[in-house]
Design a protein around this motif. Structure first.
Motif, PDB file in Angstrom:
ATOM      1  N   UNK A  37       0.900  -1.274  -0.089  1.00  0.00           N
ATOM      2  CA  UNK A  37       0.027   0.057   0.025  1.00  0.00           C
ATOM      3  C   UNK A  37       0.829   1.214  -0.093  1.00  0.00           C
ATOM      4  N   UNK A  38       0.410   2.077  -0.904  1.00  0.00           N
ATOM      5  CA  UNK A  38       1.463   3.511  -1.053  1.00  0.00           C
ATOM      6  C   UNK A  38       0.104   4.604  -0.694  1.00  0.00           C
ATOM      7  N   UNK A  39       0.538   5.656  -0.445  1.00  0.00           N
ATOM      8  CA  UNK A  39      -0.256   6.887  -0.296  1.00  0.00           C
ATOM      9  C   UNK A  39       0.275   7.739   0.802  1.00  0.00           C
ATOM     10  N   UNK A  40      -0.115   9.162   0.594  1.00  0.00           N
ATOM     11  CA  UNK A  40       0.420  10.051   1.419  1.00  0.00           C
ATOM     12  C   UNK A  40      -0.335  10.070   2.799  1.00  0.00           C
ATOM     13  N   UNK A  41       0.352  10.344   3.925  1.00  0.00           N
ATOM     14  CA  UNK A  41      -0.363  10.204   5.352  1.00  0.00           C
ATOM     15  C   UNK A  41      -1.833  10.693   5.067  1.00  0.00           C
ATOM     16  N   UNK A  42      -2.605   9.984   5.737  1.00  0.00           N
ATOM     17  CA  UNK A  42      -4.073  10.182   5.531  1.00  0.00           C
ATOM     18  C   UNK A  42      -4.724   9.804   4.345  1.00  0.00           C
ATOM     19  N   UNK A  43      -4.026   8.821   3.768  1.00  0.00           N
ATOM     20  CA  UNK A  43      -4.729   8.572   2.404  1.00  0.00           C
ATOM     21  C   UNK A  43      -5.745   7.500   2.359  1.00  0.00           C
ATOM     22  N   UNK A  85       1.786  -4.749   8.185  1.00  0.00           N
ATOM     23  CA  UNK A  85       3.138  -4.236   8.470  1.00  0.00           C
ATOM     24  C   UNK A  85       3.284  -2.903   8.146  1.00  0.00           C
ATOM     25  N   UNK A  86       4.069  -2.156   8.878  1.00  0.00           N
ATOM     26  CA  UNK A  86       4.049  -0.523   8.486  1.00  0.00           C
ATOM     27  C   UNK A  86       5.595  -0.475   8.294  1.00  0.00           C
ATOM     28  N   UNK A  87       6.171  -0.096   6.990  1.00  0.00           N
ATOM     29  CA  UNK A  87       7.473  -0.100   6.720  1.00  0.00           C
ATOM     30  C   UNK A  87       8.036   1.350   6.658  1.00  0.00           C
ATOM     31  N   UNK A 110      -0.169 -10.893   3.445  1.00  0.00           N
ATOM     32  CA  UNK A 110       0.986 -10.085   3.962  1.00  0.00           C
ATOM     33  C   UNK A 110       0.360  -8.537   3.320  1.00  0.00           C
ATOM     34  N   UNK A 111       0.072  -7.553   4.197  1.00  0.00           N
ATOM     35  CA  UNK A 111      -0.233  -6.099   3.719  1.00  0.00           C
ATOM     36  C   UNK A 111       0.942  -5.253   4.372  1.00  0.00           C
ATOM     37  N   UNK A 112       1.563  -4.688   3.446  1.00  0.00           N
ATOM     38  CA  UNK A 112       2.830  -3.620   3.832  1.00  0.00           C
ATOM     39  C   UNK A 112       2.569  -2.173   3.280  1.00  0.00           C
ATOM     40  N   UNK A 113       2.079  -1.528   4.299  1.00  0.00           N
ATOM     41  CA  UNK A 113       2.159   0.019   4.049  1.00  0.00           C
ATOM     42  C   UNK A 113       3.529   0.735   4.053  1.00  0.00           C
ATOM     43  N   UNK A 114       3.608   1.430   3.085  1.00  0.00           N
ATOM     44  CA  UNK A 114       5.196   2.002   2.915  1.00  0.00           C
ATOM     45  C   UNK A 114       6.097   1.289   2.423  1.00  0.00           C
ATOM     46  N   UNK A 117       9.218  -0.493  -2.985  1.00  0.00           N
ATOM     47  CA  UNK A 117      10.975  -0.532  -2.986  1.00  0.00           C
ATOM     48  C   UNK A 117      11.486  -1.231  -1.700  1.00  0.00           C
ATOM     49  N   UNK A 118      10.747  -1.944  -0.901  1.00  0.00           N
ATOM     50  CA  UNK A 118      11.279  -2.600   0.113  1.00  0.00           C
ATOM     51  C   UNK A 118      11.094  -3.938   0.418  1.00  0.00           C
ATOM     52  N   UNK A 119       9.802  -4.506  -0.293  1.00  0.00           N
ATOM     53  CA  UNK A 119       9.346  -5.559  -0.129  1.00  0.00           C
ATOM     54  C   UNK A 119       9.132  -6.622  -1.248  1.00  0.00           C
ATOM     55  N   UNK A 120       9.344  -6.254  -2.319  1.00  0.00           N
ATOM     56  CA  UNK A 120       8.907  -6.723  -3.731  1.00  0.00           C
ATOM     57  C   UNK A 120      10.061  -8.129  -3.741  1.00  0.00           C
ATOM     58  N   UNK A 121      11.009  -8.082  -3.042  1.00  0.00           N
ATOM     59  CA  UNK A 121      11.868  -9.615  -2.947  1.00  0.00           C
ATOM     60  C   UNK A 121      10.859 -10.736  -2.406  1.00  0.00           C
ATOM     61  N   UNK A 122      10.010 -10.530  -1.545  1.00  0.00           N
ATOM     62  CA  UNK A 122       9.218 -11.323  -0.695  1.00  0.00           C
ATOM     63  C   UNK A 122       8.478 -12.244  -1.603  1.00  0.00           C
ATOM     64  N   UNK A 123       8.028 -11.962  -2.915  1.00  0.00           N
ATOM     65  CA  UNK A 123       7.237 -12.635  -3.690  1.00  0.00           C
ATOM     66  C   UNK A 123       7.385 -12.280  -5.240  1.00  0.00           C
ATOM     67  N   UNK A 124       7.285 -13.249  -6.027  1.00  0.00           N
ATOM     68  CA  UNK A 124       7.050 -13.079  -7.463  1.00  0.00           C
ATOM     69  C   UNK A 124       5.613 -12.525  -7.896  1.00  0.00           C
TER      70      UNK A 124
END
Length: 192
Positions: A37-43, A85-87, A110-114, A117-124
């Protein structure tokens, strides 16, 4: 590496549609799925995750894991656990690896906020979701809490499906279910 992906974008007019979309998405997820998940604070990232939890039928009480970095929400039935997860405070893939998400990835959603560029390696395979608030949205009062007023603003939802899990047939079904959830939910009425 150039990965094949498919995209779906829609406008969510209010909180009700955001909740309906999140619940429909959660109902389509299965163990092993990774959502970024990507978005500004409060998105609305945490609100979307709460709705995903409803669709997954996990234990209530989903809040932002900002200070603990990761929370587990077990299934209330026989479905997968939700790992939230909050990354935001993690610098890179090496910091993410200290959370040992690989050990729960295959039996959880697995849901990762932010996480971009940090978690793509976890799964194809993964879903990358971006939430954008309208340009004229009100300023976020407290960036660590999403107020009802901020959440009820229109936002643009963009979903990018990447990898073999999201082949054209799976993605078409997902997209149809998300569209149906949005159009079935009248705006201005609280989603139950």
């Amino acid at each position: 590496m150039n990965e094949a992906s498919q995209e779906f974008t829609c406008q969510l007019t209010d909180l009700t549609q955001t909740e309906a979309l999140g619940e429909a998405l959660g109902a389509q997820l299965k163990a092993g799925d990774l959502v970024i998940l990507t978005g500004a604070l409060g998105a609305g990232k945490t609100t979307l995750t709460q709705s995903l939890g409803v669709g997954l039928n996990v234990r209530e009480g989903i809040i932002s894991p900002t200070f603990v970095l990761a929370r587990q929400h077990p299934s209330l039935a026989d479905g997968p656990t939700l790992i939230h997860v909050d990354a935001y405070r993690l610098k890179d893939q090496n910091d993410v690896d200290t959370l040992d998400l690989e050990s729960t990835l295959t039996e959880s959603v697995t849901v990762v906020e932010w996480g971009l560029g940090k978690v793509e390696h976890l799964s194809d395979s993964r879903l990358e979701i971006t939430l954008d608030r309208e340009v004229n949205a009100i300023a976020v009062e407290n960036p660590w809490e999403e107020s009802e007023e901020e959440l009820d603003e229109p936002r643009e939802f963009t979903l990018k499906a990447i990898g073999p899990r999201w082949d054209s047939q799976s993605f078409a079904l997902l997209k149809d279910n998300l569209r149906s959830a949005i159009t079935a939910q009248p705006t201005g009425e609280k989603h139950a």
